[in-house]
Design a protein around this motif. Structure first.
Motif, short mmCIF file in Angstrom:
data_model
loop_
_atom_site.label_atom_id
_atom_site.label_comp_id
_atom_site.label_asym_id
_atom_site.label_seq_id
_atom_site.Cartn_x
_atom_site.Cartn_y
_atom_site.Cartn_z
N GLN A 325 -3.58 -3.80 -4.61
CA GLN A 325 -3.73 -2.39 -4.24
C GLN A 325 -5.19 -2.03 -3.99
O GLN A 325 -5.51 -1.25 -3.10
N GLN A 326 -6.07 -2.60 -4.76
CA GLN A 326 -7.49 -2.33 -4.57
C GLN A 326 -8.00 -2.84 -3.22
O GLN A 326 -8.92 -2.28 -2.64
N LYS A 327 -7.36 -3.91 -2.74
CA LYS A 327 -7.84 -4.55 -1.50
C LYS A 327 -6.98 -4.21 -0.29
O LYS A 327 -7.25 -4.69 0.80
N ARG A 328 -5.95 -3.37 -0.47
CA ARG A 328 -4.98 -3.17 0.61
C ARG A 328 -5.62 -2.48 1.81
O ARG A 328 -6.65 -1.84 1.72
N ARG A 329 -4.96 -2.64 2.94
CA ARG A 329 -5.47 -2.11 4.20
C ARG A 329 -5.01 -0.68 4.43
O ARG A 329 -3.95 -0.27 3.97
N TYR A 330 -5.83 0.04 5.17
CA TYR A 330 -5.52 1.41 5.57
C TYR A 330 -5.62 1.51 7.09
O TYR A 330 -6.43 0.82 7.71
#
Length: 973
Positions: A325-330
């Motif tokens: 979740q900390q590294k997820r894409r937006y």
């Protein structure tokens, strides 16, 4: 509490027994090895293993279990409106005393109160309680001196707060007596909601319906309409009484007149039409808001439960999920109405020829005037003094388009050199394309070919400037189109002022923004920015919170299993943190946001695309620049800019109109006089610059008693539907049948193609009609137009991936200007010029009509036409009639000419300025080795963002995708 405590102790003891058995096997280890200092270091050891994809877990293990249950919560105290409880807020509204008493009396019923509470929250707390100040104007005041701003005045901008902008000057269709999100507006909504309460059958269901059911002609629905109509008419009568004489007042009084009992069964009764629209609007938005409310609660509980279970069963998996979740894409998808690539590039790089050539077009406009066709000039005179200035001298100003200057400086390769808007270049057709990635035709295509069309199966004409706009969602749904919100329903999504948002988790309604935003500038932009700013603050906390939770879980893993008290204390802390994280998670930054801005197109129609109102530092493009920069800054403040891919597309560009005429009058009125009888012409559209149309969705007028249905779009396209096909009324006539067209009152056939082309020979660029019936990837169309007084007939044919273009009456075709290089663009290099000549030879001279193997491919035609004034013209014209409802004949006017318009800005035509839609991408994820985008379709916007967010490889033609992703060209890090 005691039961919970006992269960948690038992869990700890079970864990202890398991670990004790493992411990005995290693009893020979020195006790010193498990001393307190050594144990403390275990929690700091990094977890080694696969990183779980947080998005896939959300989709497959959390959100997939949600049911939209209406039984989840019945706590009406959840709602506060304007900072007070729902009952106090209702008491403050200017409601009729009986309505107020009835509403208050039912608030104890959660099936009545919860949908009402969330509906009012959606409208008041999202749309109300904000300053009405023009934020962009305040920004300009901080950057320029009053003297400088005085030099930047135009019809939409005046220095000072008291300046009155004349409606005629601004071209505004706004009305000071129009919609306002005030207590009276909210009270009207509550009145309608209260009267509609029994229609909410879904309130009695265990789960909410997945789609909204529009009103029908059933006895039950007609009874409801009869009940609500007097309320609607009463509100309109009251509103009109306080108005000064105006077109709006006249329109309202006409609707009130239709509300009288003697007009009840009148075809296209406008009182009933508006009642139907308002019922559907309120019901749909109540249900949508209620679904969003329940989804957020269910998602929070499901996420909470999953994290607790995973913590018990495999805490490493929970750590991996939180890390992912900390590294997820937006992804941020920006759709801008009327955004043209060439214009933007010309403004940020004045060394390009664009501005000088556009300026020369204005200066030589007299040469474009038809000599033998009666024309008018638009009511508004285009003010282009800033373009004159740019054409003569370089303009240097750090406050002018600073965002776009950075965009072109650092991401030029990921902005297409030439954009493609599908034909006709109209918003209602192209906005769904750029928002969803679906094509118009074919399986799961939008089925919306134009701003208007005749559905021959239902004998129903649609025109979407008016209350038919509410039908667009229904039409898209009936075609099976999947929006980005449908495809990404498992993520956290936000809609800022766009349409087609049924499955968005938070939404700012596009129709509301259009209704309010013209008079209250920056209306939708301010509210969405506020939403994102609040979410950014939560996101910062979330990121710290997740990291602390990861460290706490790692610490928990390292506690010696016999240290029961320490382990239990740590467990309680983690469980509390999990609950808090689950409640905060949905309030952070959206994984996907759609942002729609309608204003560059809206005002360019009324003032001209190169007018001061659009391109000056005080104009609409600099206003757009300002809000894009502020939005981007929020993502930086949230700490997620490095993970965010931004994409933006325009649905089309615009071109100026200097002269206008009405083709249906030029053709059919004159022809009627010559033939001596009336040709029955039905016009279903307004002229550009006129007001909207109202259509009764349940009692609309039919079309079988007319000779021809005509409709115009944005000044640049006119569509004609004829009904003389030998295959029957529902079939589209082809060219040969149109040469033998026979009006109802006529006894001799008329070649309507020849008559139309000849009577419009100076103003018509070309018309397009079928040579035979068309289907996807298999169509043959005829182009007819005049050049230097001579009629030209040309052929475009598509078979699969191959296309043929030739002339019926000359050695080479001329109408699509394949032989002319685009003067708005930098002249090609010698190598590029040779490539153009090679393609032209291959596609025009070497292709043989009887041998499709010799025809050029879609890709080759696209490369060839990129050099010309009509990018992708052959491909687009060939596919125009793949959707059967695209009309019988489409007429496109020449540059500088408008069909059925009163305003100086046009699109929907075939000029480069209309076809060259912006599409580009930016953001930290894009690498230094991006492949330059040369000519791309605006429909690739959504697929690219989707592929970035999900990692799925998309194939055009499969799963509803109509366009390719460009992600592989962006060198994603």
């Amino acid at each position: 509490m005691r039961i919970t405590l006992r269960l948690e102790i038992l869990d700890i003891m079970d864990d202890v027994q398991i670990k004790w058995r493992k411990f005995k096997a290693c009893i020979a280890l020195p006790m010193a090895m498990i001393s307190a200092p050594a144990l403390a270091d275990i929690g700091d050891t990094p977890v080694i293993g696969g990183v779980f994809n947080a998005s896939e877990i959300m989709r497959d293990q959390i959100v997939s279990s949600l049911s939209a249950s209406t039984k989840l919560t019945r706590d009406i105290t959840l709602f506060t409106i304007a900072g007070v409880s729902l009952d106090v807020y209702i008491l403050s509204l200017p409601l009729d005393s009986k309505v107020k008493a009835r509403v208050i009396g039912q608030l104890s019923d959660p099936t009545y109160a919860i949908p009402l509470g969330h509906f009012l929250y959606s409208y008041y707390d999202r749309y109300g309680d904000m300053s009405s100040d023009d934020e962009f104007k305040l920004y300009l005041n901080s950057q320029y001196t009053p003297e400088q701003l005085k030099g930047f005045e135009h019809s939409l901008y005046h220095v000072g707060d008291e300046a009155e902008i004349e409606k005629k000057e601004s071209g505004s269709q706004g009305n000071s007596e129009g919609l306002k999100a005030d207590s009276q507006f909210i009270a009207s909504m509550v009145t309608i909601y209260d009267a509609l309460v029994e229609i909410g059958q879904w309130q009695e269901m265990d789960t909410l319906p997945s789609t909204y059911t529009y009103l029908t002609s059933s006895a039950e629905d007609l009874e409801l309409i009869d009940k609500i109509q007097p309320i609607i008419i009463g509100l309109m009568d009251k509103a009109s009484a306080g108005m000064e004489p105006s077109e709006m007042k006249t329109a309202l009084l006409g609707i009130v007149e239709d509300g009288k009992p003697e007009h009840k069964h009148k075809v296209n009764n406008k009182a009933q039409a508006l009642t139907i629209t308002l019922i559907d609007f309120v019901r749909l938005n109540v249900l949508k808001a209620y679904r969003q409310f329940i989804y957020k609660q269910e998602r929070e509980e499901a996420l909470h439960a999953w994290m607790l279970d995973t913590f018990d069963e495999d805490s490493n998996q929970l750590i991996a999920f939180l890390s992912s979740q900390q590294k997820r894409r937006y992804g941020v998808q920006v759709a801008v109405d009327g955004l043209q690539q060439g214009l933007l590039e010309g403004l940020v790089d004045q060394g390009k020829p664009f501005i000088k050539y556009a300026n020369s077009l204005h200066e030589s406009r007299d040469k474009l005037k038809p000599k033998g066709e009666g024309v008018n000039q638009p009511e508004h005179k285009q003010q282009v003094k800033f373009m004159n200035r740019l054409a003569e001298h370089e303009y240097k100003d750090p406050n002018y388009l600073p965002f776009f200057k950075r965009l072109y400086l650092y991401h030029r390769d990921s902005i297409t050199q030439v954009g493609i808007s599908s034909t006709p270049t109209i918003s209602v057709r192209n906005l769904p394309i750029i928002k969803t990635g679906a094509k118009v035709s074919g399986e799961r295509g939008t089925g919306i070919p134009n701003f208007h069309f005749v559905d021959r199966e239902d004998d129903r004409a649609y025109y979407f400037f008016g209350n038919d706009a509410l039908q667009l969602d229904r039409l898209m749904e009936s075609q099976g189109v999947q929006t980005m919100f449908d495809r990404l329903a498992y993520l956290n999504t936000l809609n800022c002022n766009g349409q087609y948002d049924w499955n968005a988790h938070t939404t700012y309604d596009g129709l509301v923004n259009l209704g309010f935003g013209e008079a209250q500038r920056d209306y939708g932009e301010k509210r969405c920015l506020r939403e994102l700013t609040e979410r950014a603050k939560v996101e910062v906390k979330l990121r710290h919170f997740r990291q602390e939770l990861i460290e706490d879980i790692q610490g928990y893993q390292g506690i010696f299993f016999l240290d029961i008290v320490t382990k239990l204390t740590k467990r309680w802390k983690i469980e509390k943190a999990i609950a808090e994280l689950a409640s905060m998670d949905g309030q952070g930054m959206p994984d996907f946001a759609l942002i729609y801005n309608p204003w560059p197109d809206h005002f360019a129609h009324f003032t001209g695309p190169f007018s001061d109102e659009i391109i000056m530092p005080t104009g609409e493009l600099n206003r757009l620049d300002h809000w894009l920069a502020k939005t981007e800054q929020v993502y930086k403040e949230a700490g997620i800019y490095e993970q965010t891919l931004w994409g933006m597309a325009g649905d089309h560009g615009l071109t100026p109109i200097f002269y206008a005429l009405n083709p249906e009058k030029r053709v059919f009125e004159a022809l009627s006089k010559e033939l001596g009888f009336e040709i029955v012409v039905k016009k279903i559209s307004s002229d550009e610059g006129e007001g909207p149309k109202i259509t009764n969705a349940l009692n609309y007028p039919g079309n079988q008693a007319v000779d021809v249905v005509v409709a115009s779009t944005a000044g640049g396209n006119m569509m004609m539907d004829f009904f003389n096909s030998k295959a029957g009324w529902k079939s589209q006539p082809v060219y040969q049948e149109l040469t033998q067209w026979k009006p109802f009152k006529g006894d001799k056939p008329v070649d309507i193609v020849a008559e139309s082309a000849a009577r419009l020979s100076e103003s018509l660029d070309y018309m397009v009609l079928r040579e035979r019936q068309c289907k996807v990837d298999d169509c043959r169309v005829r182009l007819v137009g005049y050049r230097e007084g001579v009629r030209l007939d040309e052929l475009v044919e598509i078979k699969g991936n191959k296309l043929f273009y030739a002339s019926h009456s000359a050695s080479e075709p001329r109408l699509l200007d394949i032989q002319t290089l685009n003067p708005y663009r930098v002249r090609p290099t010698e190598a590029e010029l040779q490539h153009y000549l090679d393609l032209k030879s291959q596609c025009l001279q070497q292709a043989k009509e009887q041998d499709s193997a010799t025809w050029c491919s879609v890709k080759q035609w696209r490369k060839l036409t990129a050099f010309t004034l009509r990018p992708d013209s052959v491909n687009q014209i060939a596919r125009l009639y793949e959707e059967d409802r695209a009309g019988t004949v489409n007429l496109f006017p020449k540059a500088g000419i408008g069909f059925n318009t009163k305003v100086p800005g046009r699109h929907a035509g075939e000029d480069y300025l209309e076809k060259d839609a912006f599409i580009g991408f930016w953001g930290a994820p894009i690498g230094d080795a991006a492949t330059p985008l040369t000519i791309e379709e605006n429909g690739s916007l959504a697929p690219t963002i989707y592929e970035y967010l999900t990692g799925e490889t998309l194939v055009p033609g499969e799963n509803g995708w109509g366009y390719p992703s460009l992600l592989d060209k962006l060198d994603i890090r």
